[in-house]
Design an enzyme around this catalytic site. Structure first.
Site: not given
Ligand code: GLY
Length: 598
Positions: A412, A478, A500-501
């Site tokens: 991201t 997230s 950062g997930g």
């Molecule tokens: N793939 C990261 C997010 O969408 O939170």
């Protein structure tokens, strides 16, 4: 590694390269060195009318040049995203999805460009033959986890409503850089060196690696004529060029023909993709006797709700009156924060999913942000850690869901922009894992966004997980692009977000508290050490807090661990210098981002 002089010189050089404001975009790439990877001292930036903050200096510069050519914030964001596809391919791109929160001076609009699951996907997509969830990396690499990309169609929609320069103009910087080449930076080089799976895709291997299997050296000029050709087509024909015809055919072939882990994407999935406009979720927050309105992204992201819940719960504790101690969050404050985080993450696992598929409690997502509900949740915070929180009950439910088990999330990139007319945006964009599905098509990488779904569709009692895979559904995210407004004036105060997930939620919340409560500049706020809890141990950024803080948190019963927490925050906030209004910009010292503006 610390490289303050290189970054200061870079910022000055980029500012000088853009020259006086032209009437049309005549993009010239800056002759710029790459910033180092590792931790970089950054000065923070002050501008008067405009600001662009992005994760790569070339991308920031492209957006800045677009603003100088009379472009809007959305115009600049499109140029930034296209350059990021080229220069930060590990994080986001035209093969992925994005959420855009836009302020046009009157209203906040939420543009959802999240990927969707193919029509042929089902809840068993990530189950192995024995019915158990697949190992994460086995699911990620290949075609299985590739969702229908949404970023380009979403940006096209936003451009129709808020663009000022012609769509095709905004592709100039990325096309020029892809054709002439860009110097590989330290961060990309480091990630390529550590990466285990990208080399297995022959197309990606030929582009990113030398014949001896090593990544191209830092500073090597990397040309990407295939991506330039794709961008030329999208510039001329719009998202159509990506979602239909031979480029779409190439995507589908790549996904379906993977030798060990094929996916189910079809041409019809690509052609049928539609971005969505959703209602932003805004909550009031009071800190230091000032009132703010914090607007976040609604589901399918969990980001806006989780950040809003954490802030809302903290408002019912002494946390909003606790100052920094020696420049760091105190143990008392961290205890309150991480307890609020546990409660928020428990609700996130229980309730959050694609709003087109999942019914919220009490029929509205705002029930999770209701001040009375958050007061009741905050009352559960005591002097000792609850260690693991249970979800609350903000309202009646149609379906009794099982909580989603923990899963890794990463990747991201975040972009914040304000333009000269008072438009502003926060745009978080992703291909999910670093280098996504590790599948390269026509010069860009495909996402693995479907691994943001729960691998397990139900719990042992058969209760369904809200975020299970379903055809056409958007995986829970997230991402937390955030816009903040001063109250009662309603003036824009801030734009922020991070990669950062699941940690995006903590990185963004930290930055909001840093600026709005502790009165820090965005640069100081993003530089604060990271911390949080995903409803388990308390994690603190490695070697950034004194031992006394760790001991105090352990004395309250929390399991405390230290580890790297590599945020990639970008933030812009309203400020004053000598009584004059300015924009203050910050870019995360942990990555290569910079801020530019006039
Ligand atoms: N793939 C990261 C997010 O969408 O939170």
């Amino acid at each position: 590694m610390r490289a303050p002089i290189a970054v200061l010189a870079l910022a000055a050089l980029l500012a000088a390269c853009a020259g006086p404001a032209p009437r049309n975009l005549r993009y010239e790439p800056p002759d710029q060195p790459e910033a180092a990877s590792g931790t970089i001292d950054k000065p923070g930036w002050t501008t008067r009318r405009t600001a662009v903050a992005a994760a790569n200096p070339l991308a920031t510069d492209a957006g800045h040049q677009v603003l100088r050519a009379g472009g809007s914030a959305v115009d600049a964001a499109i140029a930034v995203q296209m350059v990021l596809t080229l220069v930060e391919p590990q994080s986001s791109g035209i093969g992925g999805g994005a959420f855009l929160l836009h302020w046009d001076g009157r209203r906040v609009q939420a543009y959802d460009g999240r990927e969707t699951a193919p029509a042929a996907a089902d809840e068993r997509l990530f189950l192995a033959a024995d019915g158990r969830p697949m190992p994460f990396v086995e699911a990620v690499v290949g075609g299985r986890a590739v969702g229908v990309p949404g970023a380009v169609r979403m940006l096209e929609l936003a451009h129709r409503e808020h663009g000022r320069l012609p769509w095709a103009t905004l592709f100039q910087p990325a096309i020029r850089l892809a054709e002439d080449g860009f110097p590989i930076g330290s961060r990309l080089h480091t990630l390529l060196k550590a990466e285990q799976h990208l080399r297995k895709d022959p197309v990606a291997a030929a582009y990113f690696y030398r014949a001896d299997g090593e990544p191209h050296a830092v500073g090597t000029r990397l040309r990407n004529p295939q991506l330039a050709a794709v961008l030329r087509r999208i510039a001329a024909d719009g998202s159509h060029a990506l979602h239909e015809g031979d480029i779409a055919q190439a995507i589908v072939e790549k996904v379906r023909s993977h030798p060990t882990n094929p996916g189910r994407l079809t041409l019809a999935d690509l052609a049928g993709y539609q971005p969505r406009k959703r209602e932003a979720l805004c909550t009031d927050w009071r800190a230091q006797e000032r009132d703010w309105r914090v607007c976040g992204f609604p589901p399918p992201s969990s980001g806006g709700i989780a950040v809003g819940q954490i802030l809302g719960m903290l408002a019912h504790t002494p946390a909003t009156t606790l100052p920094l101690q020696d420049g760091l969050p105190s143990a008392d404050w961290l205890h309150l924060y991480t307890e609020a985080a546990r409660l928020a993450f428990a609700d996130r696992a229980q309730y959050l999913g694609d709003p087109d598929f999942v019914q919220p409690p009490a029929g509205r997502w705002a029930s999770l942000l209701d001040p009375a509900y958050l007061a009741q949740r905050a009352s559960l915070i005591g002097p000792q850690s609850m260690k693991v929180a249970q979800p609350g009950q903000p309202g009646a439910l149609r379906t009794s869901h099982a909580p989603m088990p923990d899963q890794p999330e990463s990747g991201t990139s975040h972009i914040s922009i304000v333009d000269a007319d008072g438009n502003a945006l926060a745009l978080t964009t992703t291909i999910e894992d670093q280098f996504g599905a590790r599948q390269m098509v026509r010069g860009f990488l495909l996402n693995n966004e479907l691994t943001d779904f729960s691998f397990a569709p139900a719990d042992a009692q058969g209760r369904p997980v809200a975020n299970r895979v379903e055809p056409g559904k958007r995986p829970r995210s997230s991402m937390a692009p955030t816009l903040v407004f001063e109250q009662p004036s309603g003036r824009l105060a801030m734009s922020a977000g991070s990669p950062g997930g699941a940690w995006i939620i903590h990185y963004t919340a930290k930055t909001l508290v840093g600026v709005l409560q502790w009165g820090l500049t965005p640069q100081q706020a993003v530089g604060l050490p990271n911390f949080g809890s995903l409803n388990g141990p308390t994690l603190l950024e490695d070697k950034r807090f004194p031992a006394s803080t760790l001991e105090a948190l352990r004395a309250r019963g929390a399991e405390v661990r230290e580890q790297p927490l590599t945020s990639g925050l970008q933030a812009i906030s309203r400020g004053q210098v000598n009584g004059e209004p300015v924009w203050l910009g910050g870019a995360d010292p942990r990555r290569e981002g910079v801020v530019l503006g006039d």
